[in-house]
Design a protein around this motif. Structure first.
Motif, mmCIF file in Angstrom:
data_model
loop_
_atom_site.group_PDB
_atom_site.id
_atom_site.type_symbol
_atom_site.label_atom_id
_atom_site.label_comp_id
_atom_site.label_asym_id
_atom_site.label_seq_id
_atom_site.Cartn_x
_atom_site.Cartn_y
_atom_site.Cartn_z
ATOM 1 N N THR A 108 10.282 -36.318 10.589
ATOM 2 C CA THR A 108 10.536 -37.725 10.271
ATOM 3 C C THR A 108 9.225 -38.496 10.173
ATOM 4 O OG1 THR A 108 10.745 -38.342 12.605
ATOM 5 C CG2 THR A 108 12.760 -37.696 11.445
ATOM 6 N N GLU A 109 9.283 -39.595 9.468
ATOM 7 C CA GLU A 109 8.121 -40.485 9.401
ATOM 8 C C GLU A 109 8.050 -41.342 10.661
ATOM 9 O OE1 GLU A 109 7.098 -44.313 6.711
ATOM 10 O OE2 GLU A 109 7.265 -42.425 5.576
ATOM 11 N N LYS B 68 10.019 -35.670 5.587
ATOM 12 C CA LYS B 68 9.505 -34.694 4.631
ATOM 13 C C LYS B 68 10.037 -33.319 5.002
ATOM 14 C CE LYS B 68 5.090 -34.294 7.125
ATOM 15 N NZ LYS B 68 3.614 -34.425 7.022
ATOM 16 N N PRO C 268 6.836 -38.097 15.962
ATOM 17 C CA PRO C 268 7.899 -37.827 14.985
ATOM 18 C C PRO C 268 8.837 -36.719 15.479
ATOM 19 C CG PRO C 268 5.761 -37.952 13.898
ATOM 20 C CD PRO C 268 5.484 -37.941 15.371
ATOM 21 N N LYS D 123 13.449 -41.749 6.499
ATOM 22 C CA LYS D 123 12.305 -41.221 5.761
ATOM 23 C C LYS D 123 11.812 -39.956 6.455
ATOM 24 C CE LYS D 123 10.748 -45.702 3.990
ATOM 25 N NZ LYS D 123 9.599 -46.658 3.900
#
Length: 568
Positions: free
Chosen positions: A520-521, A536, A504, A534
């Motif tokens: 990132t995912e 967090k 990621p 996507k």
């Protein structure tokens, strides 16, 4: 299978052992480098494990570029060098041109200089005194024959100004670019020196003050400025050093893939180019396998000395020898110290072992939260602090030499690092301050006895050096910024990011109050691109360590937008 083969080889005569080991290593080397860059294994340039001393780096065809030869090594036998043998030898890389035997090289020398010349044999990797070797010189019509020369070594020939030279040899030979002995342009600084210490975690200085852990370094840089809030541009060496050399983020310089062939300074200048172009004589002394000449870390350097995991004593000897040989020149030098990165001799130095409690003498792996997020390791941290003290003792030789030979205004010295260590304290994320907080110390500026809490990045190294050396530059071409304390715009925050194919994308923004983290995912691809739809985020208050994402949502959203714009 490997153990059985080693037992069989052990019972062979010594000469046969060497042959068998050389052949075995060559096969293994080919297999391991089928998908791995050879740039890590410099001076090896071929997947068969050979040196190719006659083949230049970054050259124009096969006759011009940066050539590598042995440096300060005893006689080296040609027969059956293993891969390990090859990687343990010191080399010197210079820019020059290859001439075929009996061909003439003609040069017009305007000013007094040193002319590097080396005799080479294709396919020959040894180095010895060849009594049949001959260089024929004609200087202003006067002939001189040089005999009994070492093969695969640069010989430094002093040449007076206003000389016309012709060279020829019984061997193929390399004529390096002339190294002027006299300084042409007068500079603000006679010596600009970067002391790069790989893996120096500034967070360790919260456990023990610099003046206690590294008293000589503290004394020297207390006469300059020490930045308390310097952060790295990445968490690992490869992209970090490229950013420090170029002043650019990783997506702009493109150096982040761990196993692909990549090139520093392709279509953009790097730190050594600026100083060389301004008339400095430039030296690079390096032991890091991510800063090899074949990555491009010979560009802009008049001389590059390299050996994987080079010892401090060898680094210092190379510096002092160079300055002594070119004492009438203004010099720019970059020295890299690898001692903190790992135990290069398998164990710490004897003085560290003698002062280390028995319970810390276990060298086995420690329990970790994950492969990247590490817990505090008391025994590693103890030995790490001792290593810093040892490095400080060796650096004292440099500090004393500088203060004996240069005034404060004549020198510019910077101590800097690329990343910290995850085991110094519990790591909250892969980009916690234990990894990103690094030292930046400057001596030779107008600021004295100064400690600054200004936010800076190690990527600001380039504009700092150029500004304090009086070398003009276009600040718009850098992502690095001149700090406010030196009269620049400064920065409100520092960005640290990790672009690592197959993992990621992660980034951190550090300001005076907060640590903002983004992940990132999706994983980054080989080109460094990543789907950032996507992700967090988390923001932590630096003072109390508590989550501040919801307490200060405006700032968290502002930093989220900055990162999204940054990676696109």
């Amino acid at each position: 299978m490997k153990d059985k083969l080693q037992k069989v080889i052990h019972h062979l005569p010594k000469t046969m052992q060497k042959i068998a080991l050389s052949y075995y290593n060559s096969i293994g080397f080919r297999k391991s480098h089928a998908s791995r860059t050879l740039q890590l294994e410099f001076p090896i340039k071929s997947k068969d494990g050979s040196f190719l001393f006659h083949k230049p780096l970054f050259g124009n065809g096969t006759s011009q570029g940066y050539f590598t030869q042995y440096y300060r090594e005893p006689e080296i036998p040609q027969v059956f060098l293993t891969v390990e043998d090859r990687l343990s030898l010191k080399t010197e890389t210079l820019k020059g041109r290859l001439y075929q035997k009996n061909k003439k090289a003609k040069k017009s020398i305007k000013s007094e200089c040193i002319l590097p010349v080396s005799l080479v044999k294709k396919g020959f990797e040894g180095s010895y005194i060849d009594n049949d070797a001959l260089i024929q010189l004609k200087i202003n019509g006067k002939k001189t024959d040089l005999k009994g020369l070492a093969i695969n070594r640069f010989h430094y020939l002093p040449v007076q100004g206003n000389s016309k030279i012709e060279l020829s040899s019984s061997h193929d030979f390399i004529a390096g670019d002339e190294l002027g002995k006299r300084q042409g342009k007068k500079h603000k600084k006679k010596l600009v020196l970067v002391l790069f210490i790989d893996g120096f975690a500034a967070e360790i200085l919260k456990k023990s003050h610099l003046k206690d852990m590294m008293p000589h370094t503290y004394r020297f840089f207390s006469k300059g400025i020490m930045f308390n809030n310097c952060y790295s541009s990445s968490k690992w060496t490869l992209p970090n050093l490229a950013s420090m050399f170029s002043g650019k983020y990783a997506k702009k310089h493109g150096i982040f893939h761990p196993s692909k062939e990549i090139e520093l300074g392709k279509n953009y200048p790097v730190i050594s180019n600026y100083f060389q172009d301004d008339g400095y004589l430039t030296l690079h002394v390096e032991g890091g396998w991510r800063l090899t000449p074949s990555y491009g870390y010979c560009k802009g350097f008049d001389r590059t000395i390299y050996k994987k995991n080079m010892q401090e004593s060898e680094i210092l000897a190379a510096l002092f020898e160079h300055i002594s040989a070119f004492k009438e020149r203004d010099n720019f030098a970059w020295l890299s110290f690898m001692d903190l990165h790992h135990d290069m001799n398998l164990l710490p130095d004897i003085d560290i072992q003698a002062e280390t409690p028995i319970m810390y003498h276990s060298y086995g792996p420690s329990k970790i939260k994950s492969a990247l997020i590490k817990s505090f390791d008391e025994k590693k941290t103890y030995k790490y602090a001792k290593k810093l003290t040892n490095i400080d003792f060796d650096l004292k030789r440099i500090y004393d030499y500088l203060e004996d030979n240069y005034s404060n205004d004549e020198m510019l010295v910077v101590l800097v690092s690329d990343h910290g260590q995850g085991y110094i304290q519990d790591s909250k994320t892969t980009l916690s301050k234990t990894r990103t907080h690094v030292p930046l110390m400057v001596r030779g500026c107008k600021n004295k006895n100064t400690g600054s809490d200004e936010i800076v990045s190690n990527m600001d190294l380039l504009p700092i050096l150029l500004h304090l050396s009086g070398i003009p530059y276009d600040n718009g071409s850098f992502d690095g910024t001149l700090p406010k304390i030196f009269g620049g715009e400064g920065r409100e925050y520092a960005i640290t990011e990790t672009i690592y194919p197959g993992e990621p994308y992660t980034a951190a923004i550090t300001d005076a109050e907060n640590e903002f983290y983004f992940e990132t995912e999706a994983n980054a691809d080989d080109s460094g691109n990543v789907n950032a739809n996507k992700f967090k985020i988390q923001m932590i208050n630096s003072k109390d360590g508590n989550d501040a994402t919801e307490k200060n949502p405006e700032k968290a959203m502002e930093y989220k937008k900055i990162i999204l714009k940054h990676i696109r």
